[in-house]
Design a protein around this motif. Structure first.
Motif, PDB file in Angstrom:
ATOM      1  N   VAL A  47       0.505  -0.894  -0.071  1.00  0.00           N
ATOM      2  CA  VAL A  47       0.226   0.282  -0.373  1.00  0.00           C
ATOM      3  C   VAL A  47       1.064   1.571   0.063  1.00  0.00           C
ATOM      4  O   VAL A  47       1.343   1.288   0.930  1.00  0.00           O
ATOM      5  CB  VAL A  47      -0.717   0.002   1.125  1.00  0.00           C
ATOM      6  N   ALA A  48       0.324   2.297  -0.817  1.00  0.00           N
ATOM      7  CA  ALA A  48       1.811   3.541  -0.611  1.00  0.00           C
ATOM      8  C   ALA A  48       0.732   4.003  -0.619  1.00  0.00           C
ATOM      9  O   ALA A  48      -0.213   4.203  -0.970  1.00  0.00           O
ATOM     10  CB  ALA A  48       1.562   3.373  -2.764  1.00  0.00           C
ATOM     11  N   ARG A  49       1.292   5.219  -0.118  1.00  0.00           N
ATOM     12  CA  ARG A  49       1.027   6.709   0.314  1.00  0.00           C
ATOM     13  C   ARG A  49       1.619   8.169  -0.925  1.00  0.00           C
ATOM     14  O   ARG A  49       2.522   8.060   0.156  1.00  0.00           O
ATOM     15  CB  ARG A  49       0.243   7.121   1.364  1.00  0.00           C
ATOM     16  N   VAL A  50       0.753   9.261  -1.396  1.00  0.00           N
ATOM     17  CA  VAL A  50       1.677   9.975  -1.781  1.00  0.00           C
ATOM     18  C   VAL A  50       0.691  11.425  -0.994  1.00  0.00           C
ATOM     19  O   VAL A  50       0.021  11.365  -1.022  1.00  0.00           O
ATOM     20  CB  VAL A  50       1.399   9.997  -2.418  1.00  0.00           C
ATOM     21  N   PRO A  60      -3.619   0.780  -2.501  1.00  0.00           N
ATOM     22  CA  PRO A  60      -3.621  -0.314  -2.231  1.00  0.00           C
ATOM     23  C   PRO A  60      -3.385  -0.735  -3.795  1.00  0.00           C
ATOM     24  O   PRO A  60      -3.932  -0.507  -5.204  1.00  0.00           O
ATOM     25  CB  PRO A  60      -5.300  -1.210  -1.718  1.00  0.00           C
ATOM     26  N   PRO A  61      -3.809  -2.458  -3.611  1.00  0.00           N
ATOM     27  CA  PRO A  61      -3.572  -2.558  -5.517  1.00  0.00           C
ATOM     28  C   PRO A  61      -4.630  -2.983  -5.804  1.00  0.00           C
ATOM     29  O   PRO A  61      -5.493  -2.671  -5.320  1.00  0.00           O
ATOM     30  CB  PRO A  61      -3.024  -4.569  -4.653  1.00  0.00           C
ATOM     31  N   ALA A 213      -9.300   2.696   6.231  1.00  0.00           N
ATOM     32  CA  ALA A 213     -10.007   0.791   6.219  1.00  0.00           C
ATOM     33  C   ALA A 213      -9.190   0.696   5.183  1.00  0.00           C
ATOM     34  O   ALA A 213      -8.660  -0.757   5.201  1.00  0.00           O
ATOM     35  CB  ALA A 213     -11.255   1.141   6.518  1.00  0.00           C
ATOM     36  N   MET A 214      -9.080   0.995   3.912  1.00  0.00           N
ATOM     37  CA  MET A 214      -8.352   0.305   2.473  1.00  0.00           C
ATOM     38  C   MET A 214      -7.496  -0.095   2.747  1.00  0.00           C
ATOM     39  O   MET A 214      -7.010  -1.237   2.096  1.00  0.00           O
ATOM     40  CB  MET A 214      -8.360   1.411   1.289  1.00  0.00           C
TER      41      MET A 214
END
Length: 253
Positions: A47-50, A60-61, A213-214
């Protein structure tokens, strides 16, 4: 010869699209930075966050994050992330988005992104590889937008409040609590918050909980665990919110 893992090496490639593969460990966070080229971040796992000064986007995927060239941003990884990043000339296609967004990644676009890393950086623009890159640009332009975005207020008291909620989305603090913590009256707090974000505090908190949640679901947490982690009193209440947003149950999603 191994392909570079430094973003700077992809900014002046004499082709409209340049693809890079990289592996980021859990807890990895970059400093705030920008690139001349626009970027498409796709995590084939994790999971990446920018985050930018204006908001936070989570992928997420089967989601990707688009960041136009010149926008300062920070990349944060909760767990290990296998990144595929496309560096794209801003004028490569008139269909390219003009603002940050999370977009859905179709099976076709996913396959194209993965294949793009195997394409030479100096690919033949008139051959098969050139067609592949042009198809990627087309798919980015028509990809549906996903609502995994949180707009951040700019004033310091409201931003601190939102950062506290992001750290603990399950918080039970109410409007009176936040008014006291920000040194504002209830009325002033709600008015300024809507002016800076365009939505109510309650709606913002719901979005923050959805984004968290995601991320938890993508890491394998059960729906019940996720519901309590983000502040819902039951999995059914969480499920109702989720279905209203995405049109299906969390399990089916």
């Amino acid at each position: 010869m191994a392909r570079s893992r430094r973003a700077v090496d992809y900014q002046d490639v004499p082709r409209p699209v340049a693809a890079m593969a990289d592996e980021y460990p859990a807890g990895h966070a970059t400093v705030l930075h920008s690139h001349r080229r626009s970027q498409l971040f796709y995590g084939s796992s994790g999971v990446a966050r920018v985050a930018t000064r204006d908001g936070t986007w989570v992928a997420p995927p089967l989601r990707a994050i688009w960041v136009p060239g010149g926008i300062e941003h920070q990349v944060v990884c909760r767990g290990p992330v296998s990144f595929r990043t496309l560096y794209i000339e801003p004028d490569a296609s008139p269909q390219l988005p003009k603002a940050c967004r999370v977009m859905e990644v179709s099976d076709l676009l996913r396959s194209l992104i993965i294949e793009s890393v195997e394409v030479p950086l100096d690919y033949d623009v008139t051959g098969r590889d050139g067609c592949l890159m042009q198809l990627i640009l087309h798919e980015i332009g028509i990809a549906p937008v996903s609502p995994l975005y949180i707009r951040m207020p700019q004033s310091r008291p409201l931003r601190r409040m939102c950062e506290a909620i992001l750290r603990d989305p399950s918080t039970r603090a109410d409007l009176d609590d936040w008014a006291a913590k920000t040194g504002m009256s209830r009325r002033t707090l709600t008015r300024h918050f809507r002016l800076e974000t365009g939505i109510s505090i309650a709606t913002w908190i719901k979005q923050a909980r959805l984004v968290e949640a995601m991320s938890l679901m993508a890491e394998g947490a059960s729906v019940t665990t996720v519901a309590f982690e983000v502040g819902y009193e039951s999995s059914s209440a969480f499920g109702a919110m989720f279905r209203k947003t995405f049109g299906c149950s969390p399990t089916r999603y």
